[in-house]
Scaffold this motif. Structure first.
Motif: not given
Length: 293
Positions: A278-293
C-alpha cells in the motif's frame, strides 16, 4: 570459473522481478544481481522465500539459477534455494541445475501439511545428498516443520554434505541452543532484527530478507562486528531495526521489492496471491531507508 571463497558473510536472498503479466523480467534480475554485487555482498541466494521460490516452477528456477551463475558466479558464491513439498520434487529441482557453478544448495524440508518424522527429515537430506555433489544448507524456515537444534546435529552427523543451517525465526533462545548443538560457524542467521547478536555469537553470516532491501547497510553491520567496532555496529543495528519494523509481517517479499524499487531497482509486481504494498507501507519503508544514510 569456480569461486574459491568460504561461505561466510552477508548472502543476499535476491528477489524475483515479475512483469505485469507475472512473467520473469530477466533483464531486471540481472541488473539486481549487479546492484547487489556492487553493494559489497559476500554472496547471493536464488529462489528462496524472499525470491518467491515457492511460486516459481522448475523451468523458471533453472533459468534464474543460470542467470545468476553467469552474471556473478565468477565473482560471488551463488546458492540455489530449493523449496519443494516432497523428496521427489526436491530431487527433480536439484537435477535441473546440475552442472551450474553453484557454491551450495539451500533446501527447505518438505512441509505441505504434515511435518515428517525425525527419521523422515534425515532421510530427506540423505537422499538429496546422494543425488547432488553440492554442499547443503538446511533452510529452517517452515514453522510447522521445524528442525530442532538436536535434530540439526543429528542430520549433520548422518549426512556430511549438510554443512550448515539457515536459522529463521525470532526465538533467540532456540538460536543459542542451535549454536551449542552444531557450532556457530555452521549457522547462517535469518533473525533479521537480531543479526548483530547472531554475529556476536560467531555466525558464519546471514541469509536474511533485510539484506535484499539494504545490502550495503547489512554488509557494514557485518564488517563493524567482525572488526570489533562496537559503537558503529550498534548504530547500524539500530537503523536496520527501524527498517525491519517496516518490512516484517505479512507480504514480506512485496515489501522487500518496494524497498528495492525505492532505490531504483526494477522489481515489478509480486506473483499472486501476494499483492503490491500500500502507499502507507511504501512511505514507512521509504522513511526507514532514508535513515540508513
Amino acid at each position: 570459473m569456480t569461486v574459491n571463497r568460504p561461505l561466510e558473510g552477508v548472502f543476499v536472498p535476491v528477489t524475483t522481478p515479475f512483469l505485469d503479466d507475472e512473467e520473469i523480467n530477466e533483464k531486471a534480475f540481472v541488473d539486481q544481481l549487479e546492484w547487489v554485487a556492487a553493494q559489497g555482498a559476500h554472496g547471493v541466494v536464488v529462489g528462496g522465500s524472499t525470491g518467491e521460490g515457492y511460486a516459481i516452477d522448475d523451468d523458471e528456477f533453472a533459468t534464474l539459477v543460470a542467470l545468476a551463475t553467469r552474471t556473478v558466479g565468477a565473482r560471488l558464491p551463488v546458492v540455489a534455494s530449493i523449496i519443494a513439498d516432497s523428496t521427489r520434487g526436491a530431487i527433480r529441482r536439484a537435477a535441473r541445475i546440475a552442472g551450474e557453478n553453484l557454491a551450495a544448495l539451500q533446501i527447505a524440508p518438505p512441509h505441505y501439511i504434515f511435518s515428517p518424522s525425525e527419521e523422515g527429515f534425515i532421510e530427506f537430506y540423505r537422499k538429496l545428498a546422494d543425488t547432488s555433489p553440492l554442499p547443503i544448507i538446511i533452510y529452517n524456515v517452515i514453522s510447522w516443520a521445524r528442525i530442532s537444534p538436536l535434530l540439526a546435529r543429528e542430520v549433520m552427523n548422518a549426512v556430511p554434505s549438510v554443512i550448515a543451517i539457515k536459522q529463521s525465526g525470532t526465538d533467540f533462545q532456540v538460536y543459542a541452543d542451535l549454536v551449542r548443538q552444531v557450532g556457530a560457524e555452521r549457522i547462517f542467521a535469518a533473525n533479521d532484527g537480531a543479526l548483530m547478536s547472531c554475529y556476536d555469537l560467531g555466525a558464519a553470516g546471514s541469509i536474511a530478507a533485510i539484506a535484499a532491501a539494504a545490502p550495503k547497510a547489512n554488509v557494514r553491520l557485518w564488517n563493524a562486528v567482525k572488526g570489533g567496532q562496537r559503537r558503529e555496529a550498534a548504530a547500524w543495528h539500530d537503523k536496520l531495526l527501524d527498517l525491519w519494523s517496516a518490512l516484517s509481517g505479512t507480504n514480506l517479499p512485496a515489501r522487500v521489492k518496494a524497498a528495492q524499487s525505492l532505490q531504483g531497482i526494477a522489481t515489478g509486481i509480486p506473483r499472486g496471491p501476494m499483492i503490491p504494498v500500500t502507499d502507507a507501507e511504501r512511505m514507512r519503508i521509504s522513511e526507514a531507508l532514508s535513515r540508513l544514510h
